[in-house]
Design an enzyme around this catalytic site. Structure first.
Site, PDB file in Angstrom:
ATOM      1  N   ASP A 188      99.067 -46.168  95.381  1.00  0.00           N
ATOM      2  CA  ASP A 188     100.025 -46.509  96.433  1.00  0.00           C
ATOM      3  C   ASP A 188     100.990 -45.344  96.699  1.00  0.00           C
ATOM      4  O   ASP A 188     101.500 -44.722  95.756  1.00  0.00           O
ATOM      5  CB  ASP A 188     100.821 -47.741  95.947  1.00  0.00           C
ATOM      6  CG  ASP A 188     101.685 -48.360  97.024  1.00  0.00           C
ATOM      7  OD1 ASP A 188     101.136 -48.856  98.014  1.00  0.00           O
ATOM      8  OD2 ASP A 188     102.928 -48.340  96.860  1.00  0.00           O
TER       9      ASP A 188
ATOM     10  N   GLU B  38      96.467 -43.374  98.751  1.00  0.00           N
ATOM     11  CA  GLU B  38      97.085 -43.830  99.992  1.00  0.00           C
ATOM     12  C   GLU B  38      98.151 -42.790 100.315  1.00  0.00           C
ATOM     13  O   GLU B  38      99.262 -42.833  99.789  1.00  0.00           O
ATOM     14  CB  GLU B  38      97.735 -45.214  99.823  1.00  0.00           C
ATOM     15  CG  GLU B  38      98.189 -45.773 101.154  1.00  0.00           C
ATOM     16  CD  GLU B  38      99.552 -46.442 101.140  1.00  0.00           C
ATOM     17  OE1 GLU B  38      99.844 -47.187 102.078  1.00  0.00           O
ATOM     18  OE2 GLU B  38     100.354 -46.220 100.208  1.00  0.00           O
TER      19      GLU B  38
HETATM   20  C1  NOJ Z   1     101.937 -49.252 100.745  1.00  0.00           C
HETATM   21  C2  NOJ Z   1     101.415 -50.642 100.618  1.00  0.00           C
HETATM   22  O1  NOJ Z   1     100.154 -50.714 101.218  1.00  0.00           O
HETATM   23  C3  NOJ Z   1     102.441 -51.530 101.274  1.00  0.00           C
HETATM   24  O2  NOJ Z   1     101.974 -52.845 101.432  1.00  0.00           O
HETATM   25  C4  NOJ Z   1     103.688 -51.496 100.451  1.00  0.00           C
HETATM   26  O3  NOJ Z   1     104.697 -52.253 101.089  1.00  0.00           O
HETATM   27  C5  NOJ Z   1     104.194 -50.058 100.291  1.00  0.00           C
HETATM   28  N1  NOJ Z   1     103.155 -49.138  99.985  1.00  0.00           N
HETATM   29  C6  NOJ Z   1     105.213 -49.973  99.186  1.00  0.00           C
HETATM   30  O4  NOJ Z   1     104.594 -50.128  97.943  1.00  0.00           O
END
Ligand code: NOJ
Length: 574
Positions: free
Chosen positions: A233, A295
């Site tokens: 993440d 991500e």
């Molecule tokens: C990316 C995640 O996909 C999202 O859902 C989340 O709110 C943020 N990162 C913070 O962790």
């Protein structure tokens, strides 16, 4: 057309092609180069225990159903112990399952069941921040300034005469300042802590080696339990520029006039790559070709590829592709630049159309021009998408995506052709984005609505008691899996067929050469192996060669030899 200058033009049969990407048969052993990974948002997948929130036993029960889609892995959004302020992306204990979702034993059962069906389980790792309820943050709050406990996070004195202003001007992704002031044990105002997301999600201090140790322990904990890897993440945010200088650009680092994304002091700092190199070594010590997927919303693409150099992560999401508009020129440009950029570092390109943070592609592609809403989410006050058009286009976009070489990510429910729930009454909204912006940004709940399994059951079979943590829309019945299973023309049947063919034809490990002849008619046309894939994004039918039809995105997409608008076809080149 928009092909890289200098790319040679190559005749194949009677099609004149422009090659962009070669197949690499020597790398076919590496499953993640062509993988199909299905994202599960656990709270909305299947609720076996009846509290209205999906759970791990619910996922385990449906592994055989997922296996019918011919996927390689599932990626689970967070199911760890969490107060659920950001639907689990606020983690209070990284090494345990929240009772909402089950137990560690349930998790082990899930991994074992998935393995029996040839499916790997990838978990979501959230290293940028945790929950303010995490024991480390609670300890930091009561520890003195400059103590080792505080140094696990980013605490700073405020500015202004009495420290009453935040340490810098950074903004939270979810709206409002990225800093919150603490209160000292004696009740006086204290230091501020950084949170790039909600105030309940304090950022870790990755300049501190103790944070590295903590996450290496967490990685090993899950690797030992047999996970196939990690989706990481906000992987681009861990290290912040020293001195934490002000930033007048967007909170998410997307480039704007005067503020190029590569200058954002909270993203893409050089030191970050050493972290992933060390994680890669840890994964490589385990058997089973485990993977890391970033991500990272990094722009431009050629900086994003730094995350997937051969000693770093295996894959990264392709957000440029996710956000492509219904425009053939733009789509061809994104596919070409993606393949060229990732080829340079020897990494697979990945493709994705939906996830839990964006409006589902059925609704996106159904939005009328001039009525797209900036930011995330569509609400009752917005101009409503045309879901019939959106579904036709979404099926076309998916079939085109499944012909591309590289890895694919699917988001639960897209195989049912689900649109966003754009009419959720505001009182049900849970996304912090909605609450932190006083509703200016409606937030992401619309893409997170519990799935419909059975048309004729309370909560459409999502929950054994009929409860559902978010309301489901009335039209969910027609989208239910049981109905679609019986219909050979359903979106579910299309996904099954296209995914099966993708594997049989080895498209994931294949090549890509453009067939530019139909560009001027609004088509996107390429050849992968001996498959010609054509999507008609224009307004008139497009005449195609009389090749055998392998797959079409909607029944009757081909009218004799003409591909109708908003449809995709795969043909076998003789
Ligand atoms: C990316 C995640 O996909 C999202 O859902 C989340 O709110 C943020 N990162 C913070 O962790």
């Amino acid at each position: 057309m928009d092909i890289a200058p200098g790319a040679p033009s190559m005749p194949t049969g009677n099609l004149r092609l422009v090659p962009v990407h070669d197949a690499s048969p020597d790398r076919e052993q590496q499953w993640w180069r062509s993988s199909v990974i299905y994202q599960i948002y656990p709270r909305s997948f299947r609720d076996l225990r009846g509290d209205g929130i999906g759970d791990l036993p619910g996922i385990t029960a449906e592994i055989p159903t997922l296996a019918e889609l011919d996927i390689d892995a599932i990626w689970l959004s967070p199911f760890y112990v969490s107060p659920q302020k950001d639907a689990g992306y606020d983690v209070a204990d990284y090494c345990d399952v929240d009772p909402l979702f089950g137990t560690l034993e349930d998790f082990d059962n899930l991994v074992a069941t998935a393995k029996n069906h040839g499916i790997r389980v990838i978990v979501d790792l959230v290293p940028n921040h945790c929950s303010d309820q995490h024991a480390l943050f609670q300890a930091a709050l009561t520890a003195p300034e400059n103590s080792p406990a505080r140094d696990m996070f980013i605490f700073r004195d405020g500015t202004g005469e009495n420290g009453e202003n935040p340490p810098n001007n950074w903004q939270s992704h979810f709206g409002g300042p990225a800093w919150t002031r603490t209160t000292n044990p004696d009740g006086t105002p204290g230091q501020w802590y950084l949170h790039l997301f909600d105030s309940s999600q304090p950022d870790f201090n990755w300049d501190n080696p103790a944070v590295h140790d903590e996450f290496e322990r967490i990685l090993r904990f899950w690797l030992d339990r047999g996970v196939g890897g990690f989706r990481v993440d906000v992987a681009h945010a861990l290290i912040k520029k020293s001195g934490l200088p002000d930033w007048g650009g967007r909170a998410d680092g997307a480039s704007t006039e005067g503020f190029p994304g590569d200058q954002a002091p909270m993203f893409g700092q050089a030191g970050i790559h050493d972290i992933y190199r060390s994680w890669r070594k840890i994964l490589d010590d385990y058997d089973g070709d485990r993977v890391l997927c970033a991500e990272a919303t990094i722009d431009p693409l050629d900086r994003l590829t730094d995350w997937v150099r051969n000693d770093e992560m295996h894959q990264t999401f392709n957000f440029a592709y996710l956000h492509h508009p219904w425009n053939p020129h733009e789509l061809r440009r994104i596919i070409t630049t993606s393949l060229e950029a990732f080829d340079k570092v020897g990494a697979p390109t990945t493709w994705v159309l939906s996830n839990h943070d964006v409006v589902r592609h059925v609704s996106r592609f159904g939005q009328a021009e001039g009525h797209t809403r900036p930011g995330d989410g569509l609400g009752p006050e917005d101009f409503q998408p045309d879901h019939e058009l959106g579904l036709r286009r979404a099926r076309a976009a998916t079939v085109l995506m499944l012909a591309l070489p590289g890895g694919v990510y699917l988001y639960q429910g897209e195989e049912l052709g689900l649109p966003d729930h754009t009419m959720i009454p505001h009182e049900f909204r849970q996304d912090p984005t909605f609450h932190r912006t006083d509703g200016v940004r409606v937030g992401r709940d619309g893409s997170r609505v519990p799935l419909p399994w059975v048309a004729d059951a309370p909560s459409y079979g999502f929950s054994s008691t009929g409860k559902s943590w978010l309301p489901q829309p009335g039209l969910w019945g027609t989208h239910s899996r049981d109905i679609q299973q019986r219909n050979p023309d359903s979106t579910l049947s299309l996904y099954r067929k296209a995914l099966k063919l993708r594997r049989e034809l080895n498209l994931g490990h294949g090549s890509l050469a453009w067939w530019p002849e139909k560009d001027s008619e609004g088509a996107v046309a390429f050849v992968n192996g001996n498959v010609l894939a054509v999507m008609n994004m224009g307004t008139e039918p497009v005449e195609l060669p009389e090749f055998e039809i392998l797959c079409q995105s909607s029944p009757g997409a081909m009218a004799h030899t003409r591909l109708r608008p908003n449809r995709t076809v795969w043909m076998r080149i003789p």
